[in-house]
Design a protein around this motif. Structure first.
Motif, PDB file in Angstrom:
ATOM      1  N   LEU A   1       1.958   3.635  12.725  1.00 16.96           N
ATOM      2  CA  LEU A   1       1.571   4.305  11.233  1.00 16.96           C
ATOM      3  C   LEU A   1       2.458   6.273  10.641  1.00 16.96           C
ATOM      4  N   ALA A   2       3.106   6.003   9.782  1.00 22.00           N
ATOM      5  CA  ALA A   2       3.856   7.368  10.419  1.00 22.00           C
ATOM      6  C   ALA A   2       3.069   8.566   9.272  1.00 22.00           C
ATOM      7  N   SER A   3       2.838   7.984   8.345  1.00 21.41           N
ATOM      8  CA  SER A   3       1.956   8.361   7.069  1.00 21.41           C
ATOM      9  C   SER A   3       1.054   8.181   6.132  1.00 21.41           C
ATOM     10  N   GLU A   4       0.213   8.927   4.974  1.00 22.51           N
ATOM     11  CA  GLU A   4      -0.875   7.971   4.949  1.00 22.51           C
ATOM     12  C   GLU A   4       0.429   7.840   3.329  1.00 22.51           C
ATOM     13  N   GLY A   5      -0.488   6.585   2.715  1.00 22.45           N
ATOM     14  CA  GLY A   5       0.496   5.930   1.485  1.00 22.45           C
ATOM     15  C   GLY A   5       0.871   4.624   1.282  1.00 22.45           C
ATOM     16  N   ALA A   6       1.662   4.237   0.461  1.00 21.25           N
ATOM     17  CA  ALA A   6       2.232   3.085   0.689  1.00 21.25           C
ATOM     18  C   ALA A   6       3.300   2.764   1.844  1.00 21.25           C
ATOM     19  N   ALA A   7       3.275   1.655   2.290  1.00 19.74           N
ATOM     20  CA  ALA A   7       4.463   1.115   3.238  1.00 19.74           C
ATOM     21  C   ALA A   7       4.979   0.160   2.852  1.00 19.74           C
ATOM     22  N   THR A   8       6.637   0.081   3.485  1.00 22.40           N
ATOM     23  CA  THR A   8       7.612  -1.409   3.308  1.00 22.40           C
ATOM     24  C   THR A   8       6.931  -0.962   5.350  1.00 22.40           C
ATOM     25  N   ILE A   9       7.234  -2.798   5.493  1.00 22.21           N
ATOM     26  CA  ILE A   9       7.234  -3.386   6.265  1.00 22.21           C
ATOM     27  C   ILE A   9       8.287  -3.644   6.676  1.00 22.21           C
ATOM     28  N   THR A  10       9.061  -3.823   7.504  1.00 23.24           N
ATOM     29  CA  THR A  10      10.383  -5.332   7.667  1.00 23.24           C
ATOM     30  C   THR A  10      10.035  -5.959   9.679  1.00 23.24           C
ATOM     31  N   VAL A  11      10.537  -7.242   9.290  1.00 23.33           N
ATOM     32  CA  VAL A  11      10.329  -7.593  10.284  1.00 23.33           C
ATOM     33  C   VAL A  11      11.440  -8.307  10.444  1.00 23.33           C
ATOM     34  N   ASN A  12      11.931  -8.215  11.692  1.00 22.25           N
ATOM     35  CA  ASN A  12      12.661  -9.163  12.519  1.00 22.25           C
ATOM     36  C   ASN A  12      12.787 -10.680  13.034  1.00 22.25           C
TER      37      ASN A  12
END
Length: 173
Positions: A38-49
């Motif tokens: 987790l980097a910061s508050e708010g929406a996130a984009t998750i990339t799965v390899n």
């Protein structure tokens, strides 16, 4: 030294509506095989390899399990003419029926995509009746036809081999 401005807090959030909570910014175990940072508050984009080696290991585990079953059956079906000792399954015709059914099932068409059976991903039998795998053929399937490989391994199609019947407790199913 100085005064505390804000007390440390656990990282919190939601994954598909399920609340998560962690004492650090790293969250593991929420999604199987995935660690979230987790980097910061708010929406996130998750990339799965894709973990192709894990997929390959899972497919190879099928081969190992089948070959182990063949070894077990053969070990317990042996007859040693020198000691006149036999395994507990020696002479039991059910054993050969089960072994033949297993091999037929492995190569029946069940996939609903371009990969219809295990031969299409590199499985064959060796001269001892054990499974072997052409790993480069499997690698190609993982790289180019992953969805069809998933369908094959999950048997989301239907078998075209209508000659196979299972007998359980004396009744046909």
């Amino acid at each position: 030294f100085g005064q505390q401005i804000t007390a440390a807090q656990n990282a919190t959030g939601f994954v598909d509506g399920v609340p998560i909570n962690s004492a650090t910014n790293t969250v593991a175990g929420v999604v199987s095989g995935l660690t979230l940072t987790l980097a910061s508050e708010g929406a996130a984009t998750i990339t799965v390899n894709r973990d192709s080696s894990k997929i390959k290991d899972s497919v190879k585990a099928l081969m190992t399990a089948y070959n182990d079953a063949v070894d077990f059956v053969r070990q317990n079906s042996k007859f040693d003419p020198e000691t006149v000792q036999s395994g507990p399954l020696f002479g039991d015709q059910t054993v050969s029926i089960v072994e033949n059914s297993m091999s037929q099932l492995l190569f029946s068409n069940v996939g609903s995509g371009s990969l219809a059976n295990l031969t299409s991903i590199g499985f064959t039998f060796d001269d001892q009746g054990k499974l072997q795998l052409n790993e480069s053929q499997l690698d190609t399937a993982i790289a180019t036809k992953l969805d069809d490989l998933r369908k094959l391994m999950m048997a989301t199609g239907s078998s075209t081999n209508s000659n196979i019947k299972f007998v359980t407790s004396g009744t046909k199913t």
